[in-house]
Scaffold this motif. Structure first.
Motif, short mmCIF file in Angstrom:
data_model
loop_
_atom_site.label_atom_id
_atom_site.label_comp_id
_atom_site.label_asym_id
_atom_site.label_seq_id
_atom_site.Cartn_x
_atom_site.Cartn_y
_atom_site.Cartn_z
N PRO A 28 13.39 27.20 31.09
CA PRO A 28 14.01 27.22 29.76
C PRO A 28 13.84 28.57 29.06
O PRO A 28 12.78 29.19 29.13
N LEU A 29 14.92 29.02 28.42
CA LEU A 29 14.93 30.32 27.74
C LEU A 29 15.26 30.13 26.26
O LEU A 29 15.96 29.19 25.89
N LEU A 30 14.77 31.05 25.44
CA LEU A 30 15.09 31.05 24.01
C LEU A 30 15.81 32.36 23.68
O LEU A 30 15.49 33.40 24.21
N GLY A 31 16.70 32.30 22.76
CA GLY A 31 17.43 33.49 22.35
C GLY A 31 18.91 33.27 22.52
O GLY A 31 19.33 32.14 22.80
N PRO A 32 19.73 34.26 22.39
CA PRO A 32 19.41 35.67 22.19
C PRO A 32 18.93 36.00 20.77
O PRO A 32 19.41 35.41 19.81
N TYR A 33 17.95 36.89 20.70
CA TYR A 33 17.48 37.42 19.43
C TYR A 33 17.86 38.90 19.34
O TYR A 33 17.69 39.63 20.33
N PRO A 34 18.32 39.38 18.17
CA PRO A 34 18.56 40.81 18.04
C PRO A 34 17.27 41.58 18.25
O PRO A 34 16.20 41.14 17.83
N SER A 35 17.36 42.73 18.94
CA SER A 35 16.14 43.45 19.29
C SER A 35 16.43 44.90 19.66
O SER A 35 17.53 45.40 19.45
N GLY A 36 15.43 45.51 20.26
CA GLY A 36 15.43 46.95 20.55
C GLY A 36 14.51 47.59 19.54
O GLY A 36 14.73 47.46 18.32
N ALA A 37 13.45 48.27 20.03
CA ALA A 37 12.41 48.76 19.11
C ALA A 37 12.97 49.56 17.93
O ALA A 37 12.60 49.32 16.78
N PRO A 38 13.90 50.51 18.17
CA PRO A 38 14.39 51.27 17.01
C PRO A 38 15.21 50.41 16.05
O PRO A 38 15.23 50.67 14.83
N ALA A 39 15.88 49.37 16.59
CA ALA A 39 16.66 48.48 15.72
C ALA A 39 15.72 47.65 14.83
O ALA A 39 15.99 47.45 13.64
N ILE A 40 14.62 47.19 15.41
CA ILE A 40 13.64 46.42 14.63
C ILE A 40 13.09 47.32 13.51
O ILE A 40 12.98 46.92 12.34
N PHE A 41 12.74 48.54 13.89
CA PHE A 41 12.17 49.50 12.94
C PHE A 41 13.13 49.76 11.78
O PHE A 41 12.75 49.66 10.60
N ILE A 42 14.38 50.06 12.12
CA ILE A 42 15.36 50.40 11.07
C ILE A 42 15.66 49.16 10.23
O ILE A 42 15.80 49.24 9.00
N GLY A 43 15.71 47.98 10.86
CA GLY A 43 15.95 46.75 10.10
C GLY A 43 14.84 46.49 9.09
O GLY A 43 15.10 46.14 7.93
N GLN A 44 13.60 46.68 9.52
CA GLN A 44 12.47 46.44 8.61
C GLN A 44 12.45 47.48 7.49
O GLN A 44 12.21 47.13 6.32
N ALA A 45 12.72 48.74 7.81
CA ALA A 45 12.74 49.77 6.76
C ALA A 45 13.80 49.43 5.71
O ALA A 45 13.55 49.50 4.50
N ALA A 46 14.98 49.04 6.19
CA ALA A 46 16.06 48.69 5.26
C ALA A 46 15.68 47.50 4.40
O ALA A 46 15.95 47.48 3.19
N ALA A 47 15.02 46.51 5.00
CA ALA A 47 14.62 45.32 4.25
C ALA A 47 13.62 45.67 3.14
O ALA A 47 13.52 44.97 2.14
N LEU A 48 12.90 46.75 3.33
CA LEU A 48 11.94 47.20 2.30
C LEU A 48 12.63 48.08 1.25
O LEU A 48 11.96 48.62 0.36
N GLY A 49 13.94 48.26 1.41
CA GLY A 49 14.68 49.02 0.41
C GLY A 49 14.79 50.51 0.72
O GLY A 49 15.26 51.29 -0.11
N GLN A 50 14.36 50.91 1.93
CA GLN A 50 14.45 52.32 2.30
C GLN A 50 15.85 52.58 2.86
O GLN A 50 16.29 51.84 3.75
N PRO A 51 16.56 53.60 2.40
CA PRO A 51 17.84 53.93 3.05
C PRO A 51 17.57 54.25 4.52
O PRO A 51 16.74 55.11 4.82
N ALA A 52 18.22 53.54 5.44
CA ALA A 52 17.88 53.67 6.86
C ALA A 52 19.11 53.38 7.71
O ALA A 52 19.85 52.44 7.44
#
Ligand code: ADP
Length: 314
Positions: A28-52
């Motif tokens: 059994p598999l779960l996903g697909p989840y959006p991912s890729g280290a730089p994508a996670i990083f940029i997503g989190q920065a944007a969520a904190l209100g940083q232009p990214a």
């Protein structure tokens, strides 16, 4: 506010449901989840209100749309994500072993992610950037290395800054030129964000203090050592600041380092004191591990502040 840009792999992650599940047989598999280290990083920065914004490439398929939609919802600039027909979006299959280590099967270089380039949209994004963040995992091919190094050169030429997370993945470490590129990126970095043993890949010292001193002497502004549930320790030329992790139930560790790094860099760019940047970063890292899926534990600044107000440190 300062704008930060990342460049690299955009993937979907598909996860084995059971601990210790092998990919050598159906399961059994779960996903697909959006991912890729730089994508996670940029997503989190944007969520904190940083232009990214992110430079990368996806296929003209559901996995690509899943990623672009998620990044857009989080507030990231997706103008430099190229959409290619004829190539599928990259994938990472991950299974967790009983000892908590992870095993990945990646399809990056030969997927749409491998078509990353500094095209007109990327050049435009970089023209407005103050800071570039590079992940070691993004140095997966000559082409990807060229994009990362040229982004660094563009941003540094106008007085901007660089952060670097080695994010070593053994499964892609053998890519040709990667080792040299890791050293080249480190040589130009202002902020270095290693976790675990990664510090020692870049130093001849065998103890933490020796390695930190050696790397600071090479020109870094600061080093932030990520220490999992225990939190993180910041080092600069004036001394060290330690910050404890928050107590949470870990469901899935993937993405914690990326969320941590995004928060630290965003608050560093805002001029926050190291202790404050570490506190927000530890909170984002802790929240990240409370959800299955690398980007599912990204929260906006208000939720992170509420968590800090009520959360317990270790
Ligand atoms: P990486 O994911 O890059 O290997 P770590 O595992 O050290 O890095 O995690 C990054 C940060 O995420 C830590 O410094 C900490 O702030 C937070 N974190 C990670 N795991 C946990 C955990 N189990 N509990 C609380 N915080 C965690």
């Amino acid at each position: 506010m300062k704008k930060l840009v990342g460049a690299g792999e955009i993937l979907v992650e598909i996860m084995a449901e059971r601990i210790g599940q092998s990919f050598l047989e159906p399961g059994p598999l779960l996903g697909p989840y959006p991912s890729g280290a730089p994508a996670i990083f940029i997503g989190q920065a944007a969520a904190l209100g940083q232009p990214a914004g992110l430079i990368g490439a996806v296929g003209d398929d559901d996995f690509g749309r899943l990623n672009i939609d998620r990044l857009r919802v989080l507030g990231a600039d997706v103008s430099a994500i190229a959409v290619h027909t004829g190539h599928a979006t990259g994938t990472a299959f991950v299974t967790y072993r009983a000892d908590a280590s992870r095993h990945f099967v990646f399809n990056i270089r030969n997927s749409a992610a491998g078509l990353i380039e500094t095209n007109a949209a990327a050049t435009k994004l970089l023209a407005g950037a103050d800071h570039v963040h590079v992940m070691g995992s993004s140095l997966f091919s000559d082409r990807a290395i060229t994009v990362a190094l040229s982004a660094i050169e563009t941003v540094k030429a106008k007085g901007g800054t660089v952060s670097f997370d080695p994010n070593i993945r053994r499964e892609i470490m053998q890519a040709s030129g990667m080792r040299e590129a890791l050293d080249q990126v480190l040589a130009q970095a202002d902020i270095f964000l290693p976790s675990g043993e990664e510090l020692f890949l870049f130093s001849s010292a065998t103890d933490e203090k020796g390695a930190v001193d050696e790397l600071l002497a090479r020109g870094l502004s600061c080093i932030v050592l990520k220490k999992g549930a225990a939190g993180a320790v910041y080092h600069d030329h004036h001394g060290a600041v330690a910050s404890p992790g928050f107590a949470v139930d870990e469901i899935d560790p993937t993405g914690a380092g990326d969320c941590f790094g995004a928060a630290f860099v965003s608050f560093w760019l805002r001029g926050a004191a190291p202790a404050e940047a570490l506190r927000i970063a530890n909170a984002c890292g802790a929240l990240a591990v409370t959800r299955k899926g690398p980007m599912e534990g990204i929260f906006p600044l208000e939720a992170v502040e509420a968590f800090i107000a009520t959360g317990n440190t270790q």
